[in-house]
Write an enzyme that holds these catalytic residues in place. Structure first.
Site, mmCIF file in Angstrom:
data_model
loop_
_atom_site.group_PDB
_atom_site.id
_atom_site.type_symbol
_atom_site.label_atom_id
_atom_site.label_comp_id
_atom_site.label_asym_id
_atom_site.label_seq_id
_atom_site.Cartn_x
_atom_site.Cartn_y
_atom_site.Cartn_z
ATOM 1 N N GLY A 20 0.797 -1.331 0.072
ATOM 2 C CA GLY A 20 -0.028 -0.096 -0.024
ATOM 3 C C GLY A 20 0.848 1.342 0.005
ATOM 4 C CG ASN A 22 1.441 3.768 -5.662
ATOM 5 O OD1 ASN A 22 1.862 4.738 -6.257
ATOM 6 N ND2 ASN A 22 1.936 2.450 -5.922
ATOM 7 C CG MET A 98 -1.786 -7.924 -6.637
ATOM 8 S SD MET A 98 -1.154 -6.885 -8.128
ATOM 9 C CE MET A 98 -0.436 -8.480 -8.758
ATOM 10 C CG ASN A 115 -4.158 -0.063 -12.403
ATOM 11 O OD1 ASN A 115 -4.061 -0.394 -11.246
ATOM 12 N ND2 ASN A 115 -3.572 -0.579 -13.533
ATOM 13 C CG HIS A 117 0.988 -1.028 -15.651
ATOM 14 N ND1 HIS A 117 0.930 -2.148 -15.370
ATOM 15 C CD2 HIS A 117 2.121 -0.974 -16.580
ATOM 16 C CE1 HIS A 117 1.544 -2.850 -15.966
ATOM 17 N NE2 HIS A 117 2.368 -2.427 -16.609
ATOM 18 C CG ASP A 149 -10.127 0.285 -21.370
ATOM 19 O OD1 ASP A 149 -9.522 -0.632 -20.807
ATOM 20 O OD2 ASP A 149 -9.944 0.579 -22.525
ATOM 21 C CG ASP A 153 -2.178 -3.197 -17.146
ATOM 22 O OD1 ASP A 153 -2.884 -2.986 -16.101
ATOM 23 O OD2 ASP A 153 -1.482 -4.358 -17.030
HETATM 24 C C1 GRF Z 1 2.888 -0.831 -7.777
HETATM 25 O O1 GRF Z 1 4.170 -1.024 -8.506
HETATM 26 C C2 GRF Z 1 1.925 -0.489 -8.605
HETATM 27 O O2 GRF Z 1 2.430 0.054 -9.925
HETATM 28 C C3 GRF Z 1 1.534 -1.800 -9.182
HETATM 29 O O3 GRF Z 1 1.462 -2.504 -7.870
HETATM 30 C C4 GRF Z 1 2.401 -2.011 -7.094
HETATM 31 C C5 GRF Z 1 1.757 -1.838 -5.806
HETATM 32 O O4 GRF Z 1 2.695 -1.207 -4.665
HETATM 33 N N1 GRF Z 1 0.209 -1.791 -9.657
HETATM 34 P P1 GRF Z 1 2.131 -0.602 -3.564
HETATM 35 O O5 GRF Z 1 1.416 -1.891 -2.805
HETATM 36 O O6 GRF Z 1 1.369 0.557 -3.693
HETATM 37 O O7 GRF Z 1 3.298 -0.288 -2.543
#
Ligand code: GRF
Length: 210
Positions: A20, A22, A98, A115, A117, A149, A153
């Protein structure tokens, strides 16, 4: 979606499956005032042990867990959608979630799911993204925040940030460098989406004509 205003904060629903970081970057941007007009309404995970959930609890945010293992997609998604609605969520932010979302899920929040990526889409979609970039031999990679969408990705790109690929990199060191860019990218992407100053034209997310 109405643009963010001082009267009513737009409510974000965060979906995550892992550590988490992000999500935490978004939360810190809101706390520090770098990202205004939004609040995190709920943090939802399909993994009970996800570190991001623990972090969310530490911040006093509402959390919900809907384990997906062994569940049929439709039933699981219905619970998640109901939870997002119950928390009055305006926009969904996938942050290391995921699970692929079904077209029905996407349709429940049209152009309101983002999202992130860890590659410059359309290069290297899917999984093991940094290893894909290394194996291909690109010299620059980065991250992409995009609308979700029906295809993996694939949706309209909100913004991208780049990171160099160094000769000494392995997947781990490259992932770390890209992650630092992700943390900046997600906040800026949300800011643009909620500003009301941009619109989607075909695949392009561009500034509206004044
Ligand atoms: C990140 O690299 C994001 O781009 C991908 O999954 C990872 C999640 O990392 N979709 P975090 O859980 O936010 O640290």
């Amino acid at each position: 979606m109405e643009p963010a205003s001082n009267d009513r904060l737009l409510r974000l629903g965060i979906l995550l499956s892992g550590r988490g970081s992000n999500f935490l970057a978004i939360a810190e941007s809101i706390r520090s005032g770098r990202l205004r007009g939004v609040e995190i309404a709920v943090v939802i995970s399909n993994v009970a042990e996800a570190g991001g959930l623990e972090a969310a609890r530490g911040l006093g945010l509402p959390t919900e867990v809907f384990p997906s293992k062994g569940r049929k997609r439709a039933g699981h998604e219905a619970e998640v959608i109901a939870c997002l609605r119950a928390h009055g969520v305006d926009m969904v932010c996938l942050a290391g979630y995921m699970r692929l979302l079904s077209p029905e899920f996407v349709a429940a929040f049209p152009n309101r799911i983002l999202n992130i990526h860890p590659a410059l889409l359309p290069a290297f979609p899917g999984l093991d993204v940094q290893q894909q970039a290394l194996d291909y031999g690109v010299k620059v990679s980065g991250c992409t925040v995009h609308f979700v969408d029906d295809q993996t990705d694939h949706g309209a790109i909100v913004l991208q940030r780049t990171a160099p690929v160094l000769d000494s990199d392995d997947a781990h060191t490259l992932a770390e460098r890209i992650l630092a860019e992700e943390h900046l990218a997600y906040t800026e992407a949300i800011r643009r989406v909620v500003s009301g100053e941009y619109e989607i034209q075909g695949r392009r997310f561009v500034k509206r004509n004044p």
